[in-house]
Design an enzyme around this catalytic site. Sequence first.
Site, mmCIF file in Angstrom:
data_model
loop_
_atom_site.group_PDB
_atom_site.id
_atom_site.type_symbol
_atom_site.label_atom_id
_atom_site.label_comp_id
_atom_site.label_asym_id
_atom_site.label_seq_id
_atom_site.Cartn_x
_atom_site.Cartn_y
_atom_site.Cartn_z
ATOM 1 N N LYS A 159 0.789 -1.107 0.117
ATOM 2 C CA LYS A 159 -0.027 -0.105 -0.053
ATOM 3 C C LYS A 159 0.939 1.225 -0.129
ATOM 4 C CE LYS A 159 -1.969 -1.423 3.784
ATOM 5 N NZ LYS A 159 -2.799 -1.770 4.858
ATOM 6 N N ASP A 205 -5.125 -5.302 10.958
ATOM 7 C CA ASP A 205 -6.506 -4.613 10.933
ATOM 8 C C ASP A 205 -7.392 -5.631 10.733
ATOM 9 O OD1 ASP A 205 -5.664 -5.168 8.304
ATOM 10 O OD2 ASP A 205 -6.171 -2.889 7.565
HETATM 11 C C1 BGC Z 1 -1.856 -5.924 4.003
HETATM 12 C C2 BGC Z 1 -2.719 -6.393 5.027
HETATM 13 C C3 BGC Z 1 -3.867 -5.647 5.400
HETATM 14 C C4 BGC Z 1 -4.705 -5.096 4.060
HETATM 15 C C5 BGC Z 1 -5.870 -4.015 4.496
HETATM 16 C C6 BGC Z 1 -2.691 -5.253 2.783
HETATM 17 O O1 BGC Z 1 -1.989 -4.440 1.840
HETATM 18 O O2 BGC Z 1 -0.973 -6.526 3.422
HETATM 19 O O3 BGC Z 1 -1.832 -6.832 6.109
HETATM 20 O O4 BGC Z 1 -4.744 -6.190 6.176
HETATM 21 O O5 BGC Z 1 -3.815 -4.422 3.118
HETATM 22 O O6 BGC Z 1 -5.456 -3.010 5.328
#
Ligand code: BGC
Length: 487
Positions: free
Chosen positions: A182, A218
């Site tokens: 992200k 989360d």
């Molecule tokens: C992460 C997860 C997270 C999800 C939602 C993903 O990019 O790898 O750990 O739960 O995003 O935030």
Amino acid sequence: PPCLSPSLSLSLPVSLPPCLSPSLSPPPPPVQPVLQPLRLSLDKLRDVSSRLHKGLVQGLGKHSHHRAAVKMLPTFVRATPDGTEKGDFLALDLGGTNFRVLHVRVLQAEQKVVKMDSQICVVPKDMMTGATQQLFDHIASCLGDFIASQELKGQTLPLGFTFSFPCEQKEIDKSILIRWTKGFNCPGVEGRDVVTLLRDAVRRRGDYDIGSVAMVNDTVGTMMSCGYKDQSCEIGMIIGTGTNACYMEEMKNVKRVEGEDGRMCINTEWGGFGDDGSLRDIQTEFDQMVDKTSINPGVHIFEKMISGMYLGEIVRLLLLRLSEEKLLFKGQKSEVLQTPEIFQTKFISEIEEEDTGLDNARRILTQLDLQWDEADVRVVRLVCDTVSSRSARLCAAALATIANKMRLNRGLDRLQTTVGVDGTVYRKHPNFSEELQLTVRLLAPECSITFLVSEDGSGKGAAMVTAVAQRLALHSASFSCHPEVRH
Ligand code: BGC
């Protein structure tokens, strides 16, 4: 049905109900071949679901885990709330562009989790890809300011840290970052324990201390925050900037952790589905382009097809292609539209809004400096609908896979369960949740799933994980004391 997706409506021999947005009336035929690869039939979704099922089993296996795309990470959360939890907690939440610090109180008598206060600190974009120490010093400094403002200095409250990235947890308070996602990419954190990095940064400041730490994804926070209200909540799902889900798995299937009894929450990290090439047949050229130009090419393929960080960009690339083929904007594409990431995911929601959508589309296309006519407006709405609908249906296929697995695990004819959900795509898009739920019902007909939107899973949920961990620790301490008492 109130609102069918184009992908669904195409396969049904019914006339379209009047409530359907104009975008869903038959599109100009030349647009169809470009959009067709994004339309996934129910059979295709079933096929995707069975591939994911294989992926889940591979991720859980002791000897297959290391090559699994879906990581299936043990979280060391062994129970959902039972309503006896209580106390004061600090919660940290890092997973997007903001970092939050919260003071949370769990009130047992009222079965309530109350947020006492919170503070948001922006994480500047350059910090998301900058030095590790700088990021953790920033976190420690926000936490320090908050503790001072709440007059909590001198108390060492237990702390729940929602860190929404894939981590290999060794224990509830030892969590090694596998990879950033992200938009984060601070070099040198991958492979290191996040709790140690936090404690070191707090120590460098030296003006306050923290108590025991529980690391929380989360999805887990989301499940646990809903679990206090509804004790049958055993799945947590996020569909926002990123996407992921967790669920309660039987310990006997969690081959990488000792013990056969009871259950443990598994953080699936389903965003990585497809990283081994297993989604190649449904990845379109637009998905491949989004992946190639991202800061982490080749990884989190499923996430890049369905989550909020990428949906707007997929739409932008489709609009460019349609204008190149002279099917939009009379073949003219503006310079603005050629700017990566200029088409925000929230535009998709705005354009698909039932009453105001077409007006929103006109405004957004003007903002993007495009010369549009009324036919263009409808095609743009159809493009948005096709992309968001594919996301909802793929997300449904993944959720159905988990629900089906839980039902079979437990040898049940019928599974009744609740999913705690969060994320901007789920909350803000006008049709997403409806289409997701409809498709899950079709793909997992033996499961009755209730959807509960989580209220601040990353804050209150993290406190709840910490509270449950404390309850279990107290229980096992008093349990192991009994023999001595008897002596
Ligand atoms: C992460 C997860 C997270 C999800 C939602 C993903 O990019 O790898 O750990 O739960 O995003 O935030």
